[in-house]
Design a protein around this motif. Structure first.
Motif, mmCIF file in Angstrom:
data_model
loop_
_atom_site.group_PDB
_atom_site.id
_atom_site.type_symbol
_atom_site.label_atom_id
_atom_site.label_comp_id
_atom_site.label_asym_id
_atom_site.label_seq_id
_atom_site.Cartn_x
_atom_site.Cartn_y
_atom_site.Cartn_z
ATOM 1 N N HIS A 68 -4.251 2.367 -0.581
ATOM 2 C CA HIS A 68 -3.083 2.119 0.267
ATOM 3 C C HIS A 68 -3.285 2.676 1.677
ATOM 4 C CE1 HIS A 68 -0.925 0.849 -3.332
ATOM 5 N NE2 HIS A 68 -1.347 1.953 -3.938
ATOM 6 N N VAL A 69 -3.851 3.887 1.705
ATOM 7 C CA VAL A 69 -4.088 4.457 3.036
ATOM 8 C C VAL A 69 -5.084 3.601 3.809
ATOM 9 C CG1 VAL A 69 -4.909 6.493 4.258
ATOM 10 C CG2 VAL A 69 -3.532 6.756 2.179
ATOM 11 N N ALA A 70 -6.130 3.141 3.103
ATOM 12 C CA ALA A 70 -7.125 2.293 3.775
ATOM 13 C C ALA A 70 -6.503 0.979 4.243
ATOM 14 C CB ALA A 70 -8.283 2.010 2.828
ATOM 15 N N ALA A 71 -5.606 0.428 3.402
ATOM 16 C CA ALA A 71 -4.969 -0.819 3.808
ATOM 17 C C ALA A 71 -4.085 -0.617 5.038
ATOM 18 C CB ALA A 71 -4.147 -1.368 2.647
ATOM 19 N N ALA A 72 -3.396 0.564 5.083
ATOM 20 C CA ALA A 72 -2.542 0.830 6.243
ATOM 21 C C ALA A 72 -3.368 1.035 7.503
ATOM 22 C CB ALA A 72 -1.680 2.059 5.965
ATOM 23 N N ILE A 73 -4.520 1.689 7.333
ATOM 24 C CA ILE A 73 -5.365 1.942 8.496
ATOM 25 C C ILE A 73 -6.056 0.657 8.960
ATOM 26 C CG2 ILE A 73 -7.423 3.211 9.243
ATOM 27 C CD1 ILE A 73 -6.589 5.465 7.355
ATOM 28 N N ASP A 74 -6.575 -0.073 8.006
ATOM 29 C CA ASP A 74 -7.365 -1.267 8.372
ATOM 30 C C ASP A 74 -6.496 -2.434 8.807
ATOM 31 O OD1 ASP A 74 -9.873 -2.719 8.532
ATOM 32 O OD2 ASP A 74 -9.148 -3.805 6.761
ATOM 33 N N ASN A 75 -5.352 -2.497 8.328
ATOM 34 C CA ASN A 75 -4.525 -3.680 8.515
ATOM 35 C C ASN A 75 -3.251 -3.325 9.259
ATOM 36 O OD1 ASN A 75 -4.776 -6.387 7.864
ATOM 37 N ND2 ASN A 75 -5.156 -5.847 5.750
ATOM 38 N N ALA A 76 -2.975 -4.015 10.205
ATOM 39 C CA ALA A 76 -1.709 -3.841 10.922
ATOM 40 C C ALA A 76 -0.779 -4.952 10.506
ATOM 41 C CB ALA A 76 -1.941 -3.850 12.403
ATOM 42 N N LYS A 77 -0.678 -5.103 9.238
ATOM 43 C CA LYS A 77 0.170 -6.172 8.752
ATOM 44 C C LYS A 77 1.622 -5.773 8.886
ATOM 45 C CE LYS A 77 -3.009 -8.331 5.468
ATOM 46 N NZ LYS A 77 -3.215 -8.745 4.082
ATOM 47 N N ALA A 78 2.383 -6.724 8.688
ATOM 48 C CA ALA A 78 3.819 -6.529 8.815
ATOM 49 C C ALA A 78 4.345 -5.758 7.592
ATOM 50 C CB ALA A 78 4.529 -7.874 8.943
ATOM 51 N N TYR A 79 5.587 -5.368 7.771
ATOM 52 C CA TYR A 79 6.275 -4.600 6.736
ATOM 53 C C TYR A 79 6.406 -5.393 5.448
ATOM 54 C CZ TYR A 79 10.011 -1.998 4.438
ATOM 55 O OH TYR A 79 10.752 -1.287 3.530
ATOM 56 N N SER A 80 6.499 -6.699 5.563
ATOM 57 C CA SER A 80 6.659 -7.546 4.378
ATOM 58 C C SER A 80 5.415 -7.522 3.496
ATOM 59 C CB SER A 80 6.969 -8.991 4.812
ATOM 60 O OG SER A 80 5.910 -9.496 5.611
ATOM 61 N N ASP A 81 4.234 -7.486 4.158
ATOM 62 C CA ASP A 81 3.008 -7.443 3.356
ATOM 63 C C ASP A 81 2.923 -6.141 2.542
ATOM 64 O OD1 ASP A 81 2.301 -9.884 4.418
ATOM 65 O OD2 ASP A 81 1.082 -9.004 6.019
ATOM 66 N N LEU A 82 3.292 -5.038 3.179
ATOM 67 C CA LEU A 82 3.264 -3.772 2.468
ATOM 68 C C LEU A 82 4.290 -3.736 1.332
ATOM 69 C CD1 LEU A 82 2.897 -1.267 5.444
ATOM 70 C CD2 LEU A 82 1.133 -2.055 3.870
ATOM 71 N N THR A 83 5.484 -4.345 1.594
ATOM 72 C CA THR A 83 6.502 -4.392 0.539
ATOM 73 C C THR A 83 6.022 -5.232 -0.633
ATOM 74 O OG1 THR A 83 8.197 -4.187 2.240
ATOM 75 C CG2 THR A 83 8.899 -4.963 0.070
ATOM 76 N N GLU A 84 5.365 -6.326 -0.298
ATOM 77 C CA GLU A 84 4.829 -7.192 -1.349
ATOM 78 C C GLU A 84 3.764 -6.448 -2.180
ATOM 79 O OE1 GLU A 84 2.575 -11.523 -1.791
ATOM 80 O OE2 GLU A 84 3.248 -10.804 0.152
ATOM 81 N N LEU A 85 2.943 -5.671 -1.515
ATOM 82 C CA LEU A 85 1.923 -4.895 -2.231
ATOM 83 C C LEU A 85 2.571 -3.880 -3.164
ATOM 84 C CD1 LEU A 85 -1.024 -4.092 -2.711
ATOM 85 C CD2 LEU A 85 -0.851 -2.600 -0.719
ATOM 86 N N THR A 86 3.610 -3.217 -2.659
ATOM 87 C CA THR A 86 4.301 -2.243 -3.498
ATOM 88 C C THR A 86 4.945 -2.916 -4.704
ATOM 89 O OG1 THR A 86 4.761 -0.924 -1.526
ATOM 90 C CG2 THR A 86 6.051 -0.440 -3.497
ATOM 91 N N GLN A 87 5.575 -4.067 -4.464
ATOM 92 C CA GLN A 87 6.200 -4.795 -5.561
ATOM 93 C C GLN A 87 5.159 -5.233 -6.589
ATOM 94 O OE1 GLN A 87 9.407 -5.148 -6.008
ATOM 95 N NE2 GLN A 87 9.183 -6.330 -7.896
ATOM 96 N N HIS A 88 3.993 -5.640 -6.049
ATOM 97 C CA HIS A 88 2.931 -6.066 -6.943
ATOM 98 C C HIS A 88 2.475 -4.908 -7.849
ATOM 99 C CE1 HIS A 88 -0.529 -8.197 -8.456
ATOM 100 N NE2 HIS A 88 -1.358 -7.256 -7.966
ATOM 101 N N LEU A 89 2.393 -3.725 -7.255
ATOM 102 C CA LEU A 89 2.004 -2.554 -8.051
ATOM 103 C C LEU A 89 3.042 -2.259 -9.137
ATOM 104 C CD1 LEU A 89 0.641 -0.102 -5.333
ATOM 105 C CD2 LEU A 89 -0.672 -1.327 -7.052
ATOM 106 N N GLU A 90 4.319 -2.336 -8.800
ATOM 107 C CA GLU A 90 5.352 -2.078 -9.803
ATOM 108 C C GLU A 90 5.309 -3.112 -10.921
ATOM 109 O OE1 GLU A 90 8.989 -2.017 -7.684
ATOM 110 O OE2 GLU A 90 8.658 -0.018 -6.815
#
Length: 772
Positions: free
Chosen positions: A492-514
């Motif tokens: 997750h930290v690497a994804a945040a550092i490497d990617n400047a994606k929008a908030y929706s992409d991060l929310t989708e990743l979190t939802q996917h993990l759950e």
């Protein structure tokens, strides 16, 4: 959990009931038995000695009196001629005997010819005597004996009265052990001197002095010419007996004391472990989590109980620890998942432009929730082939400023190269072991920070290594769990550092993990349900198939028996052989089906025991009678070894018969024609009856004995045609174990087999359980 704790508190708060301890009961009972036994034996010994002494005194008096009276010189010269010298000689010789107290010699007319006494009257205040007078018995007995020609001594027991005279003793006090009474008793022996005819006994030759003296011979016709009385005292015998009584009493008291002390020690060896067990059980009931193993001081049942109790408490403690560890693991995993979720949420909610704030929030979150003391994020700079500190927390500000000012080159063989180039996560237990592989400024910074052990995982995203994240736990060593959680967070930290994606992409990743976590939980639940369903279907399948196979098998058996009986007409030898084989295999299949059904019931824990007091010998007789026909067809003899007495056992009558039928059936199957099978009984260890089924069959190889009681063991046999599903011994062992017994086998090839099993005796503490 709350209910069990409350029950333990209620149990611990109950007042202790006062009761008479087992130790005191046993000591009192043993003391009473020992006191009664020792006292009886001591009394018997003393009474025997008393009677022996009395008999000796009576024999002494009889011998002295008889030898004196029947002496011709005494009778003629002393009594008839009234020779004083002769009488004095005889009296002196009798008085020389220690036990003789007095001697009285009287003539036929009652005159005292001679007498002596060792006892004299003592002076008293009421009647002072100028000269002590000797004591002699009353003359009443003398007068009666002068009139009666007795040929045997007359014994009379005399005692001293308060007036210091001799009076007859009261015979009613003999039962009070009169010998132990300090009062002296005199045994008075009296015997008349009888006249003998001159024809039968010639007169002895008299001395010259006697011949010169003229003594008129008595001419009266009475056969009694005189009387002799001898008094014998029992004073010495009483003193000897008093010493014996004192010694016997001392040794009896010593023996009783030693016995009571031994009983006290013996009961202490029993009650002390029981008291320790009760104390340990009370502590265990009160919820103490660290049981202290009890030391088995003996090697008997109490020691075995102590060992079993230690094993039970250790098992409960281990189970409690396992539950606690599982709960800790679950809590840690929940906390880790919560941390992952919170980190993902922090990364998703943070602004991608504020990288420093994002890393600070993530590291603070990990440090607070996962108990890391210090954490740092290192970023990779491929152009310069080095790494630098992007964010560090948990160190003093001056060390953090110093860390931000230098870069760490990536050189082959260093720690940074392992993480960045080879992409390997690292778990370092002691930094001193890899100090030579670290960049010196970094090593100095780590030492000044107090880091001893740390974990580091690469930050990878889209196949690229962006850097690594590291952390430590202060004085504690890091573990594999720390490595795993950082591996989870690193993505997750690497994804945040490497990617400047929008908030929706991060929310989708979190939802996917759950969703993945819920899916995995659901998959595990489904797999567990499928396993339970599979087990239920397997048991149902065994039951249904076993029952369904019985119907066609019964028809096959009936048709084969009818054809063998000639119902369908004459059979050729080949047809008879085939039908015999069909009948044999159908019987074998029936036994396999019965074993499968029994094994299925045991496997599903549905077997119940109806325990009662039974005779194992009678059950063995019933089982043997049911197999007599089978054994006769194979020409195998069955017998039960005779036994005089056998205690009843605790057991289920049907299950015990099934055990013996299984063992006898196996023995018949593996015993060749002409063999012999014997059932023997004996008492094994205390509280158990041992049964042995011995045969003269093919035997079992020693290498296969450890597996003989396993289900489907497939132990090879010299008679493979007699083998079935090999579930009989497994079922037999399970039934014996349910009865709290034990089963084992002794066998050698070509030497037969001996199957042993034990059952608890009725009334013993080891009673079988009711169900399984």
């Amino acid at each position: 959990m709350d209910i069990s704790h409350q029950a333990r508190r209620d149990l611990g708060s109950r007042p202790a009931t006062r009761f008479l301890g087992l130790r005191l009961k046993f000591v009192i009972l043993f003391s009473l038995i020992l006191i009664v036994t020792c006292s009886t034996l001591s009394w018997y010994f003393i009474e025997t000695r008393r009677r022996a002494m009395t008999d000796n005194l009576e024999e002494l008096g009889t011998i002295l009196l008889t030898n004196t009276v029947r002496n011709d010189h005494f009778r003629i010269a002393g009594v008839v001629l009234e020779d004083r010298i002769t009488l004095d000689e005889f009296v002196e010789s009798l008085m020389a005997v220690d036990h003789v107290v007095y001697v009285v010699i009287a003539a036929s007319d009652g005159r005292i010819l001679d007498r002596q006494s060792k006892r004299t009257q003592k002076p008293s205040d009421r009647a002072p005597l100028p000269v002590p007078q000797p004591i002699y018995p009353h003359d009443g007995i003398s007068e009666s004996l002068l009139q009666a020609p007795l040929t045997a001594p007359l014994m009379t027991k005399l005692v001293f009265s308060s007036e210091q005279t001799l009076i007859p003793q009261d015979e009613s006090s003999d039962w009070l052990l009169s010998f132990l009474i300090r009062k002296e008793t005199l045994y008075d022996f009296a015997m008349p001197v009888l006249r003998e005819s001159s024809a039968e006994t010639p007169l002895p030759q008299l001395s010259v002095e006697l011949e010169e003296r003229s003594f008129p011979l008595p001419t009266n016709s009475s056969p009694v010419i005189g009387l002799v009385r001898i008094g014998i005292t029992d004073a010495q015998a009483k003193e000897t007996l008093s010493v014996i009584v004192r010694n016997v009493s001392f040794f009896t008291t010593l023996l009783i004391t030693a016995g009571i002390f031994s009983a006290l020690l013996l009961t202490s060896r029993i009650t002390t472990p029981l008291r320790n067990l009760a104390s340990a059980a009370k502590q265990l009931t009160q919820g103490n989590d660290a049981p202290v193993p009890l030391v088995a001081s003996t090697h008997d049942e109490v020691g075995e109980l102590t060992q079993v109790f230690n094993a039970m408490t250790q098992s409960l403690y281990d189970r409690n620890q396992a539950i606690t560890q599982n709960l800790d693991t679950i809590r840690r995993q929940v906390r880790q998942l919560t941390t992952v979720h919170q980190a993902s949420a922090a990364i998703a909610s943070a602004s991608m432009r504020d990288m420093d704030g994002l890393l600070d929030a993530v590291l603070q979150l990990l440090a607070e929730n996962l108990d890391f003391s210090r954490m740092a994020v290192m970023l990779n700079n491929p152009e310069r082939n080095c790494t630098s500190f992007a964010k560090i927390i948990g160190v003093p500000p001056e060390l953090a400023e110093a860390a931000y000012r230098f870069d760490i080159p990536i050189v082959s063989g260093t720690i940074g190269a392992d993480i960045i180039t080879q992409r390997k996560p690292l778990l370092i237990h002691d930094i001193e072991t890899i100090a030579h592989r670290m960049y010196p400024p970094t090593l100095e910074l780590i030492r000044r920070s107090g880091v001893r052990s740390f974990v580091a995982v690469p930050l990878q995203s889209h196949g690229k290594v962006l850097g690594y994240i590291a952390g430590d736990r202060g004085p504690r060593q890091c573990s594999e769990d720390d490595l795993h959680i950082l591996l989870t967070i690193a993505g997750h930290v690497a994804a945040a550092i490497d990617n400047a994606k929008a908030y929706s992409d991060l929310t989708e990743l979190t939802q996917h993990l759950e969703e993945r976590i819920e899916q995995r939980t659901e998959e595990l639940s489904q797999a567990n349900a499928q396993l339970q369903e599979h087990d239920r279907r397997r048991s149902t399948f065994l039951s249904v198939v076993s029952h369904e196979l019985r119907t066609p098998m019964t028809a096959i058996r009936s048709f084969a028996e009818n054809m063998l009986d000639g119902v369908t007409g004459p059979l050729t030898d080949l047809q008879h052989t085939y039908l015999t084989r069909i009948q044999h295999n159908v019987s074998r299949l029936g036994r396999i089906i019965v074993q499968l059904l029994d094994w299925s019931r045991l496997d599903t824990k549905k077997v119940e025991l109806r325990v009662e007091e039974v005779c194992i010998c009678r059950i063995a007789t019933i089982a043997m009678d049911s197999l007599q026909m089978v054994a006769a067809e194979k020409n195998v003899s069955l017998s039960i070894a005779p036994i005089e007495s056998l205690p009843l056992v605790h057991g289920d009558r049907d299950k015990l018969e099934q055990i013996l039928v299984n063992l006898l059936g196996n023995a018949i199957k593996f015993t060749p024609p002409g063999g012999h099978i014997t059932v023997e009984f004996c008492g094994s260890s205390p509280g158990f009856v041992q049964t042995c089924v011995a045969d003269t069959g093919c035997g079992i190889d020693p290498s296969h004995l450890p597996n003989i009681f396993e289900e489907f063991s497939r132990v090879p046999s010299p008679m493979p045609a007699s083998q079935g599903a090999q579930l009989g011994l497994c079922i037999t062992k399970a039934l014996v174990t349910m009865h709290q017994g034990r089963i084992w086998v002794e066998s050698r090839p070509e030497a037969g087999s001996r199957f042993y099993f034990t059952l608890p005796v009725a009334g013993s503490q080891d009673e079988p359980g009711r169900t399984i």
